[in-house]
Each structure stands twice: as C-alpha cells, then as structure tokens.
Scaffold this active site. Structure first.
Site, mmCIF file in Angstrom:
data_model
loop_
_atom_site.group_PDB
_atom_site.id
_atom_site.type_symbol
_atom_site.label_atom_id
_atom_site.label_comp_id
_atom_site.label_asym_id
_atom_site.label_seq_id
_atom_site.Cartn_x
_atom_site.Cartn_y
_atom_site.Cartn_z
ATOM 1 N N CYS A 70 0.442 -1.475 -0.118
ATOM 2 C CA CYS A 70 0.110 0.321 -0.046
ATOM 3 C C CYS A 70 0.787 1.036 -0.254
ATOM 4 O O CYS A 70 0.989 1.856 -0.882
ATOM 5 C CB CYS A 70 -0.832 0.179 0.719
ATOM 6 S SG CYS A 70 -2.204 -1.201 0.903
ATOM 7 N N HIS A 126 -2.897 6.169 4.064
ATOM 8 C CA HIS A 126 -1.858 5.577 4.557
ATOM 9 C C HIS A 126 -0.468 6.230 4.003
ATOM 10 O O HIS A 126 0.303 5.408 3.809
ATOM 11 C CB HIS A 126 -2.093 4.072 3.547
ATOM 12 C CG HIS A 126 -1.440 3.118 4.533
ATOM 13 N ND1 HIS A 126 -1.432 1.505 3.884
ATOM 14 C CD2 HIS A 126 -1.234 3.462 6.009
ATOM 15 C CE1 HIS A 126 -1.022 0.849 4.853
ATOM 16 N NE2 HIS A 126 -0.446 1.640 5.883
#
Ligand SMILES: *[C@@H]1O[C@H](CO)[C@@H](O)[C@H](O)[C@H]1NC(C)=O
Ligand SMILES: *[C@@H]1O[C@H](CO)[C@@H](O)[C@H](O)[C@H]1NC(C)=O
Ligand SMILES: *[C@@H]1O[C@H](CO)[C@@H](O)[C@H](O)[C@H]1NC(C)=O
Ligand SMILES: *[C@@H]1O[C@H](CO)[C@@H](O)[C@H](O)[C@H]1NC(C)=O
Ligand SMILES: *[C@@H]1O[C@H](CO)[C@@H](O)[C@H](O)[C@H]1NC(C)=O
Ligand SMILES: *[C@@H]1O[C@H](CO)[C@@H](O)[C@H](O)[C@H]1NC(C)=O
Ligand SMILES: *[C@@H]1O[C@H](CO)[C@@H](O)[C@H](O)[C@H]1NC(C)=O
Length: 515
Positions: A70, A126
């Site tokens: 991610c 994130h």
C-alpha cells in the site's frame, strides 16, 4: 539533444492540449489489494459491469506495474518518485509509527492546484498522519474524507495495532475516520464504499463546472477484513470458498459505487470532459480472497502477482477505444502524465523517476518512453506469514549482496530478482479446479518449496514468460551482470530507510479514542 523537429512537435501538442480545450476533470480511482484476476474484464466470474464499461470506453493497460504493498504504491503515485528516494522502501507505515511521506516532497494535488484545479480526496490515505503537516489537507487537497491508516473495520472504523513491550503484546485500538480535521463519528456503522460513493457524488453535484476538478478516490475495498452487505453475496452464492465469495461481493460493491460516481458526472454534464484512471495499489492477497492467476506470487512479493496491476484509462483524447495496451507503464508515471494533461509541469519537485506516458496510452502506435523499471530494493525484506527460504549466494563484481532482503528490476523484456522475491506460488482462484486447466502447471514445482535452497538471482524473459517459470540466469550471465550493475547503481542513489519504532504516544486512548 532533441532534434529540433521533435521539439516543435512536442510544443505543438502541448499547446493544442492546454489551450484548445478546457482542462479535463480527473477522476483517479484506486482499488486496494485488487488482484490481476479480480476484475471482470480479466475474469468473467467477477461481476464488475461499471469497470468493464470504463475499459470498453478506454484502454486497458496490460503491462502496468504498481508496488507490491500500500504505502509504497501510494507514495509513488503522489510523487512520481521511487520509494528508494523517499525512505519508504521497507514495508508500510503502521498506525503507531511516527512516519509519513516526507513533507518536503511536492505531491500531485499541490501541482494540480497550481494548475487551477479544485482537489478532493475521498477514501484511504496511508501516507502518514503523525503530525499535521503529513495530512492530506496540509498537502494540496482542499478536502479529505476518509481514514488515515492501512486497514480498518468497514463499519466501525476501528483500527487495531499490537505494541510489543519485551515479551508482552498489548493491543491498542482507535477510531479512524475524518472529515477534514473533524472526527467523523457518524461514519460508524455505514459500509465504507457507501460513504465514499455518497461523498464523491455530493462533491461532484455541488462542483462549480467552470473550474477543473481533481477527485482522488482511493477505496478501502477490497482490502481485508472481508466484510460486505449481504445483498452483494447473493450473486456469488455458488462459490464454496467463503473468503473468495465475500471478496468477490466486495469487488461488486465497489464497482456499483464507481457506477454511481460516473452517473453523477453525467448528471452534472461533465462526463465528456473527464479523464478516468482506475488502478489497483498492489497485487491480490490470496490469504484474504484475492487472486492473481495466472501470475506468480501475491501482494508483498516482487513476483508479477505482486506488482503487475489492474489498470485502465478512460476518456478525453484516447484514440481507438476498447483496446488493450502492452506498453510499459508504472504507477509513478501518473504524476508527470496527469500534470501534462492538466497543463501543469513538475517545476519544484525533486528529480522524478517517472515518465509522461500519455502519448503511448492515447495512441495505438506510440511506444512507451519507459524501458526500465526499478520494482524496489529493500534490504530489510522478510516474508510475511511464511518462512524465508535459504538462498544460494551469487558472487558478482558489483558488490550486490544477493542474499540480503530483495530487489527487482525490469529492463526491456528482462526481469531480474535478487534475494527472496517473496511468496512464490501460482494460486488458482478457489472457484477453479486444477483439472480444468489441463497442461497448466500450478504449484507442482517442488524446486521452489521454501524449505529448499533456492537461487538468490532469478532472470526471466517477462514478455515470453509472464508467469516467471523459467529462470534464465544460468543461460544469460551477461544479462544478469548488466542488470545487477543497474541495481547497484540505483542502490547508490537510495536514501536511508525510514522505519521508526512504534511511538507509545500514538496510543488512541491518549487522543480521545481516535487515531
Ligand atoms: C521473556 O520471557 C522469558 C521466558 O518466559 C524470560 O526468560 C525472559 O526474562 C522474558 N524477558 C523479558 C524482557 O521479560
Ligand atoms: C459504533 O457503533 C456501535 C453500535 O452502535 C457502538 O457499540 C460503538 O461504541 C460505536 N463506536 C464508537 C467508536 O463510537
Ligand atoms: C464558478 O467559478 C467561476 C470561475 O472562478 C466564477 O466566476 C463563478 O462565479 C463561480 N460560480 C459560482 C456559482 O460560484
Ligand atoms: C511551470 O509551472 C509554473 C507554475 O504554474 C509556472 O510558473 C512556470 O512558468 C512553468 N514552467 C514551465 C517551464 O512551463
Ligand atoms: C544497498 O545498499 C545497502 C546500504 O548500503 C546495502 O545494505 C544493501 O545490501 C544494498 N543492496 C543491494 C541489492 O545492493
Ligand atoms: C549478505 O547479507 C546477509 C544477510 O544480511 C549476510 O548474512 C551476509 O553475510 C552478507 N554477505 C556478504 C558477502 O556480505
Ligand atoms: C471444471 O470442469 C468441470 C468438468 O469439465 C466442470 O463441470 C466445471 O464446471 C468446471 N469448473 C469451473 C469452475 O470452470
């Protein structure tokens, strides 16, 4: 050293683009952990009519690469720079870590704002949140609606993290959902793809159409935990594997939300002027319902199953719609490419590792300027979930320690791995049985069992062997040497890894129960 006629041509194209039309709106959709075999146009067992429609009306990118996890993918998407140059080359940012995408990086929405866009982020961040300067609204987004961490409950928006104190592990939890600087407690209880759909639609409907719109829409879907409203399961009742069944339904729920966002753009009358990029952030996680068949490996590995991504572009200036492209494109390339589309430039950024691939995407016969791609160099890599195998060293004159962590590089049709690329199996989707694929070998290659000694250098001809079955390192030592030399060169430019220990001050109980 451009020949002067080439320069003229480039200038002409640029002017035509920027002043001949209004700047296009940009809808950048990111799916989380969507594997190569998890989209309807690759796998008819998955129902994604809206994504398929985008593909029909655009270009499917079939040699499209992302990072294997991610944070790195998102960092490269936002900066156009490799993660070896931002200190994010190892793992992801975990919730209790005081870390973020370095604040001296200039990121995509900042540049698009300079070019006159309004900028909205709806979904997963994130890229760090431990201080205010790290937040999306401090970094060029006019608004942010969503969560900061890597994984959370789709309904309660709780994020858990394990602190280790000596032998003791303590689990801490907190709420993670924000509407700009406000904690959005009202999000508790509603499935996240509904929330993101509704916010995106609201932004579009109230948008002032005379201003170009940049909508960054990184869905939580289809990352674990596996959760979905029951109605989406119905279509997949026949799937016996519970994880795959729920996962498939999650993909369809996301697809439905995408359909609603497209409808809002049509309602607003700006669909014709909108460029859509759809991308996954990394390969599918086969432990949690994802699938990358026929590719090898999965999320977190540098095998194709971890890094060859689902990606497409729709709209605005694409010629010969409904085709697939095999031109090499990487997730970092969206930065210079979207800046070009927006009539912006990369002034003020640190040196880019990316290319403007617009002409290669929009036109059938134009080749990609990208011939080389550093997948990553992570000297700290170890396998999650399974033990790392023992590696046979490969002495070389470049000083590359081939048994340390891992690295991978693509050069033309070659791909070189050093170290342990990660989980190395070819997983079929649980809906298929092995006997349906006569002639196809799956996990029978005992050479690669993780208990055995395995080579620390693999060389593949990816164009002819996209499944990474035939290691050619012994046959082409000169190619290995050339690519090891390139890895050594990239490694010299790497900045130190930033992977700080957990900070006890991050504990949500010290912050009103909120991350
Ligand atoms: C961890 O547990 C082991 C075995 O129970 C014990 O010997 C050791 O002292 C413990 N270490 C710490 C830091 O508590
Ligand atoms: C979320 O809602 C549930 C159900 O109403 C409730 O039990 C829980 O305490 C709520 N969570 C937070 C953080 O308020
Ligand atoms: C929309 O934006 C244009 C250009 O900035 C501005 O002139 C106009 O007043 C705006 N319209 C509304 C309804 O805000
Ligand atoms: C790049 O963009 C900046 C900000 O919009 C502008 O001032 C500058 O003139 C541009 N540079 C080039 C080379 O186009
Ligand atoms: C890259 O450089 C680091 C730090 O000098 C070193 O530890 C690592 O082994 C190198 N990796 C490769 C693949 O050369
Ligand atoms: C390469 O790295 C491994 C793992 O860090 C280490 O054990 C080994 O000694 C290194 N080899 C050389 C030749 O430096
Ligand atoms: C696999 O093959 C069997 C026998 O031909 C067939 O009945 C079954 O539907 C196939 N399954 C899938 C998932 O294609």
């Amino acid at each position: 050293s451009w020949p002067s006629h080439t320069l003229c041509f480039l200038v002409f194209v640029q002017v035509l683009y920027v002043s001949g039309h209004q700047k296009p709106n940009i809808l950048l959709i990111v799916a989380d952990d969507l594997g190569f075999n998890d989209v309807g146009y690759h796998n008819p067992d998955i129902y994604t009519p809206n994504i398929n429609k985008l593909a029909k009306d655009g270009v499917i990118l079939e040699s499209y690469y992302v990072q294997p996890i991610c944070t790195p993918s998102r960092s490269q998407l936002m900066t156009g720079r490799y993660q070896i140059h931002t200190g994010l080359q190892h793992s992801v940012i975990f919730a209790p870590q005081p870390n973020c995408l370095p604040v001296d990086e200039i990121i995509l929405p900042q540049k698009l704002k300079e070019a006159g866009y309004t900028t909205h982020a709806v979904g997963k961040w994130h890229l760090g949140f431990y201080k205010k300067e790290c937040l999306p609204t401090s970094r060029g987004f006019d608004t942010f609606y969503g969560y900061y961490c890597g994984a959370e409950d789709y309904y309660t928006k709780q994020v858990h993290a394990n602190f280790h104190f000596g032998n003791k592990t303590r689990r801490v939890s907190g709420f993670d959902f924000h509407d700009n600087s406000r904690t959005e407690w009202e999000a508790n209880g509603t499935y996240s793809s509904y929330l993101y759909r509704d916010r995106a639609v609201r932004i579009i409907k109230s948008h002032n159409s005379s201003i170009p719109l940049f909508m960054y829409l990184p869905f939580q879907s289809v990352h674990f935990p596996l959760q979905v409203p029951a109605k989406y399961i119905k279509r997949y009742r026949h799937i016996k594997d519970r994880k795959r069944r729920t996962f498939s339904a999650m993909v369809t729920a996301m697809d439905e939300a995408i359909g609603s966002v497209v409808d809002a753009l049509k309602w607003k009358g700006i669909w014709q002027d909108t460029l859509v990029v759809f991308t996954t952030d990394n390969g599918g996680q086969t432990l949690f319902g994802g699938n990358n068949w026929p590719l090898r490996g999965r999320k977190a590995s540098l095998w194709e199953g971890g890094v060859r991504g689902v990606g497409l572009v729709r709209g605005y200036g694409i010629r010969d719609k409904g085709r697939s492209s095999n031109e090499l494109v990487h997730i970092s390339d969206w930065f210079p490419t979207l800046l070009y589309i927006a009539g912006a430039n990369a002034s003020g950024t640190k040196p880019l590792d990316s290319y403007n691939v617009w002409d290669a995407i929009a036109n059938k016969d134009v080749v990609s300027p990208r011939v080389e791609l550093l997948h990553n160099i992570d000297p700290l890599f170890t396998r999650p979930y399974t033990p790392t195998p023992k590696l046979i060293p490969y002495p070389n004159k470049h000083g590359v320690n081939t048994t340390k962590g891992h690295a991978a590089l693509r050069y033309k049709h070659w791909k070189l791995h050093t170290g342990d690329p990660g989980y190395d199996k070819w997983d079929l989707p649980p809906t298929k049985s092995y006997c349906n694929l006569s002639g196809m070998h799956t996990n029978t290659n005992s050479k690669y069992k993780s208990t055995h000694l395995v080579p620390s250098v693999h060389l593949f001809d990816i164009e002819n062997d996209p499944q990474e079955r035939k290691n050619l390192a012994q046959i082409y030592p000169k190619v290995v040497d050339l690519l090891l030399g390139k890895i050594a060169m990239y490694n010299k430019s790497a900045v130190p890894i930033n992977f700080p220990p957990y900070d006890p001050k991050s504990n949500p109980s010290l912050h009103g129960g909120v991350w």
